[in-house]
Design an enzyme around this catalytic site. Structure first.
Site, PDB file in Angstrom:
ATOM      1  N   SER A  15     -25.024 -10.620  27.483  1.00 24.07           N
ATOM      2  CA  SER A  15     -24.212 -11.640  26.796  1.00 24.07           C
ATOM      3  C   SER A  15     -22.718 -11.264  26.810  1.00 24.07           C
ATOM      4  CB  SER A  15     -24.773 -11.742  25.372  1.00 24.07           C
ATOM      5  OG  SER A  15     -23.954 -12.422  24.515  1.00 24.07           O
ATOM      6  N   VAL A  16     -22.410 -10.023  26.456  1.00 24.49           N
ATOM      7  CA  VAL A  16     -21.006  -9.594  26.435  1.00 24.49           C
ATOM      8  C   VAL A  16     -20.494  -9.383  27.862  1.00 24.49           C
ATOM      9  CG1 VAL A  16     -19.418  -7.791  25.631  1.00 24.49           C
ATOM     10  CG2 VAL A  16     -21.263  -8.574  24.133  1.00 24.49           C
ATOM     11  N   SER A  41     -31.943  -4.378  37.976  1.00 29.06           N
ATOM     12  CA  SER A  41     -31.014  -5.394  38.499  1.00 29.06           C
ATOM     13  C   SER A  41     -30.235  -4.892  39.711  1.00 29.06           C
ATOM     14  CB  SER A  41     -29.994  -5.777  37.414  1.00 29.06           C
ATOM     15  OG  SER A  41     -30.644  -6.227  36.262  1.00 29.06           O
ATOM     16  N   CYS A 145     -18.582  -6.465  15.874  1.00 30.46           N
ATOM     17  CA  CYS A 145     -17.994  -7.814  15.900  1.00 30.46           C
ATOM     18  C   CYS A 145     -17.615  -8.350  14.508  1.00 30.46           C
ATOM     19  CB  CYS A 145     -18.921  -8.779  16.626  1.00 30.46           C
ATOM     20  SG  CYS A 145     -20.654  -8.579  16.205  1.00 30.46           S
ATOM     21  N   GLY A 175     -24.623 -12.907  18.819  1.00 26.61           N
ATOM     22  CA  GLY A 175     -24.377 -11.513  18.443  1.00 26.61           C
ATOM     23  C   GLY A 175     -25.570 -10.623  18.696  1.00 26.61           C
ATOM     24  N   GLU A 197     -26.278  -3.258  10.753  1.00 23.60           N
ATOM     25  CA  GLU A 197     -25.017  -4.003  10.659  1.00 23.60           C
ATOM     26  C   GLU A 197     -24.261  -3.708   9.353  1.00 23.60           C
ATOM     27  OE1 GLU A 197     -24.448  -5.563  13.371  1.00 23.60           O
ATOM     28  OE2 GLU A 197     -22.887  -7.042  13.013  1.00 23.60           O
ATOM     29  N   HIS A 237     -18.806 -15.691  13.881  1.00 17.58           N
ATOM     30  CA  HIS A 237     -19.314 -15.112  12.630  1.00 17.58           C
ATOM     31  C   HIS A 237     -18.465 -15.598  11.462  1.00 17.58           C
ATOM     32  CE1 HIS A 237     -21.919 -12.780  15.018  1.00 17.58           C
ATOM     33  NE2 HIS A 237     -21.350 -11.587  14.963  1.00 17.58           N
ATOM     34  N   ASN A 322     -17.401 -13.934  17.886  1.00 21.89           N
ATOM     35  CA  ASN A 322     -18.022 -12.603  18.035  1.00 21.89           C
ATOM     36  C   ASN A 322     -18.045 -12.064  19.452  1.00 21.89           C
ATOM     37  OD1 ASN A 322     -20.013 -14.881  17.814  1.00 21.89           O
ATOM     38  ND2 ASN A 322     -21.369 -13.342  18.697  1.00 21.89           N
ATOM     39  N   THR A 323     -18.214 -12.922  20.479  1.00 21.88           N
ATOM     40  CA  THR A 323     -18.236 -12.351  21.834  1.00 21.88           C
ATOM     41  C   THR A 323     -16.843 -12.315  22.472  1.00 21.88           C
ATOM     42  OG1 THR A 323     -18.833 -14.452  22.885  1.00 21.88           O
ATOM     43  CG2 THR A 323     -20.654 -12.969  22.316  1.00 21.88           C
TER      44      THR A 323
HETATM   45  P1  NAP Z   1     -27.483  -7.651  26.123  1.00 22.63           P
HETATM   46  O1  NAP Z   1     -27.267  -9.115  26.317  1.00 22.63           O
HETATM   47  O2  NAP Z   1     -28.832  -7.184  25.727  1.00 22.63           O
HETATM   48  O3  NAP Z   1     -27.049  -6.871  27.499  1.00 22.63           O
HETATM   49  C1  NAP Z   1     -27.307  -5.507  27.706  1.00 22.63           C
HETATM   50  C2  NAP Z   1     -26.826  -5.051  29.081  1.00 22.63           C
HETATM   51  O4  NAP Z   1     -27.187  -3.642  29.234  1.00 22.63           O
HETATM   52  C3  NAP Z   1     -27.451  -5.783  30.276  1.00 22.63           C
HETATM   53  O5  NAP Z   1     -26.489  -5.952  31.297  1.00 22.63           O
HETATM   54  C4  NAP Z   1     -28.524  -4.809  30.779  1.00 22.63           C
HETATM   55  O6  NAP Z   1     -28.790  -4.913  32.163  1.00 22.63           O
HETATM   56  C5  NAP Z   1     -27.853  -3.476  30.493  1.00 22.63           C
HETATM   57  N1  NAP Z   1     -28.856  -2.402  30.401  1.00 22.63           N
HETATM   58  C6  NAP Z   1     -29.966  -2.346  29.632  1.00 22.63           C
HETATM   59  N2  NAP Z   1     -30.651  -1.202  29.864  1.00 22.63           N
HETATM   60  C7  NAP Z   1     -29.946  -0.518  30.801  1.00 22.63           C
HETATM   61  C8  NAP Z   1     -30.133   0.744  31.458  1.00 22.63           C
HETATM   62  N3  NAP Z   1     -31.176   1.532  31.183  1.00 22.63           N
HETATM   63  N4  NAP Z   1     -29.207   1.139  32.371  1.00 22.63           N
HETATM   64  C9  NAP Z   1     -28.125   0.365  32.649  1.00 22.63           C
HETATM   65  N5  NAP Z   1     -27.892  -0.854  32.068  1.00 22.63           N
HETATM   66  C10 NAP Z   1     -28.800  -1.274  31.156  1.00 22.63           C
HETATM   67  O7  NAP Z   1     -26.498  -7.085  25.014  1.00 22.63           O
HETATM   68  P2  NAP Z   1     -25.055  -7.668  24.511  1.00 22.63           P
HETATM   69  O8  NAP Z   1     -25.207  -8.571  23.358  1.00 22.63           O
HETATM   70  O9  NAP Z   1     -24.279  -8.135  25.694  1.00 22.63           O
HETATM   71  O10 NAP Z   1     -24.394  -6.350  23.903  1.00 22.63           O
HETATM   72  C11 NAP Z   1     -23.909  -5.292  24.719  1.00 22.63           C
HETATM   73  C12 NAP Z   1     -23.293  -4.227  23.834  1.00 22.63           C
HETATM   74  O11 NAP Z   1     -22.190  -4.798  23.117  1.00 22.63           O
HETATM   75  C13 NAP Z   1     -24.269  -3.694  22.776  1.00 22.63           C
HETATM   76  O12 NAP Z   1     -24.052  -2.326  22.587  1.00 22.63           O
HETATM   77  C14 NAP Z   1     -23.905  -4.510  21.532  1.00 22.63           C
HETATM   78  O13 NAP Z   1     -24.228  -3.842  20.335  1.00 22.63           O
HETATM   79  C15 NAP Z   1     -22.393  -4.665  21.706  1.00 22.63           C
HETATM   80  N6  NAP Z   1     -21.783  -5.844  21.051  1.00 22.63           N
HETATM   81  C16 NAP Z   1     -22.333  -7.084  21.182  1.00 22.63           C
HETATM   82  C17 NAP Z   1     -21.690  -8.176  20.584  1.00 22.63           C
HETATM   83  C18 NAP Z   1     -22.227  -9.586  20.690  1.00 22.63           C
HETATM   84  O14 NAP Z   1     -21.650 -10.490  20.019  1.00 22.63           O
HETATM   85  N7  NAP Z   1     -23.265  -9.856  21.470  1.00 22.63           N
HETATM   86  C19 NAP Z   1     -20.510  -7.997  19.881  1.00 22.63           C
HETATM   87  C20 NAP Z   1     -19.964  -6.715  19.791  1.00 22.63           C
HETATM   88  C21 NAP Z   1     -20.606  -5.656  20.379  1.00 22.63           C
HETATM   89  P3  NAP Z   1     -30.142  -5.629  32.758  1.00 22.63           P
HETATM   90  O15 NAP Z   1     -29.877  -7.105  32.729  1.00 22.63           O
HETATM   91  O16 NAP Z   1     -30.245  -5.087  34.129  1.00 22.63           O
HETATM   92  O17 NAP Z   1     -31.274  -5.203  31.856  1.00 22.63           O
END
Ligand code: NAP
Length: 344
Positions: A15-16, A41, A145, A175, A197, A237, A322-323
């Protein structure tokens, strides 16, 4: 700028990660060069592997990139990390050790003593911590976030000496990453728990609002109590905040402090800096996620409903994207500031 800085994204399929790709298109300083994700991937074409969930179409150049593994053998010297926190810490350390500059959204390094937990308008002076980092490259982290919105709203009020803060969040589904919370759990519902959180929201502001002394951060002493909820909103948020001050200001002074707040990113005219970082709305029913989240490219915090509070001094409502402000956009602003300061 003639030669743009080549950047990579770790966790580019999430997502991010997708938000980084969307926001980096035509960036004046940075050029997307590499996308990385998990071993499942790696080797696949980005457009074929990604489940694109942004409202703008995936640009052709990003879509044609082949996904790489998250190993420190990239051409790009600057990497934005949007990795799942279960694996982010170690991967980010490996990259920084090998000389890469890592700007991370994950929680893993936020509490390292030599790692800035950075909101460019709030604590740009914390970049001084980089001098004591042991890496060939560097690690800078973006806060949680919800923390980013809350701390941006508190920073202009610091001069009145904040003693305690109570905050209740209503956090968007995006999020939780993709695919996130199952639709049958969130439709027609509010979930009064988001793992880890509340702890982040109660502690991260103390480091961010801390002062540098002898090359280290001395944390702020204010008290924060947080309750976090997941609600049926896609992006943005909302947080309801109560604040008690040592020197209680008037409502007019609070509103003027938000309206007039500007900081280094605005002075430097950084591309992702919001023109007005903390916007105050006079209308009774604002701010709302759907209406205000995209203001100033999604980088501003919208504030409203300032009222007297019978328990604390005042209460008010904030919303932030948030993103964007809370993740990818916030990290890009950190990188822009680091670039201006000659750190990348
Ligand atoms: P997400 O949608 O679950 O994406 C996670 C990413 O990590 C995917 O690209 C995934 O790749 C990769 N990944 C997972 N396992 C892996 C591994 N073993 N080796 C290498 N890459 C791997 O999560 P997200 O919401 O984007 O969040 C990403 C980070 O930002 C998190 O730490 C989260 O806490 C933080 N964050 C998120 C937000 C928000 O609003 N969403 C805001 C602030 C901070 P694959 O597709 O190949 O599995």
């Amino acid at each position: 700028m003639k030669n743009k800085i080549k950047v990579g994204i770790l966790g580019a399929t999430g997502s991010v990660g997708q938000k980084f790709i969307e926001l980096l298109e035509n960036h004046p300083y940075f050029e997307l060069n590499e996308v990385c994700a998990s071993e499942q991937s790696a080797g696949k074409k980005y457009s074929e592997k990604v489940k694109w969930i942004q409202s703008t179409p995936l640009n052709k150049i990003a879509g044609s990139l082949t996904i790489k593994k998250c190993t420190p053998d990239l051409e790009s010297q600057v990497v934005f990390s949007a990795l799942d926190s279960s694996i982010a810490g170690e991967i980010e350390s490996e990259f920084a050790t090998k000389g890469y500059h890592v700007i991370s959204n994950s929680k893993n390094h936020r509490w390292d003593e030599d790692v800035p937990l950075l909101i460019p308008e709030v604590n740009y002076e914390h970049l001084e911590l980089l001098k004591s980092q042991k890496y060939e490259g560097s690690i800078v982290t973006n806060p949680n976030c919800s923390t980013i919105g809350l701390v941006l709203s508190l920073k202009p009020l610091e001069k009145f000496e904040i003693e305690s803060v109570n905050v209740v969040t209503m956090q968007a589904i995006s999020g939780a990453g993709f695919p996130g919370v199952p639709s049958m759990s969130i439709l027609d519902n509010v979930i009064p728990f988001i793992s880890g959180e509340e702890e982040k929201l109660e502690t991260e502001p103390l480091k961010i609002l801390g002062k540098i002394d002898n090359g280290m951060v001395v944390n702020s002493k204010m008290n924060i109590s947080a309750q976090c909820n997941r609600v049926h909103v896609l992006d943005g948020h909302l947080e309801v905040v109560q604040v008690k001050f040592k020197n209680k200001p008037s409502k007019h002074e609070l509103i003027e402090s938000w309206k007039s707040f500007r900081s280094l990113p605005q002075q430097l005219n950084l591309p992702f800096a919001p023109e007005i970082p903390t916007r105050y709305f006079e209308e009774d029913d604002l701010p709302q996620p759907k209406l205000q989240r995209s203001i100033d490219k999604g980088m501003a915090v919208s504030i409203g409903r300032l009222r007297d509070c019978s328990l604390f001094d005042y209460k008010f409502v904030i919303i932030s994207h948030n993103t964007i402000r809370g993740a990818a956009g916030g990290s890009i602003l950190c990188a822009e500031l680091m670039h201006e300061k000659g750190l990348i």
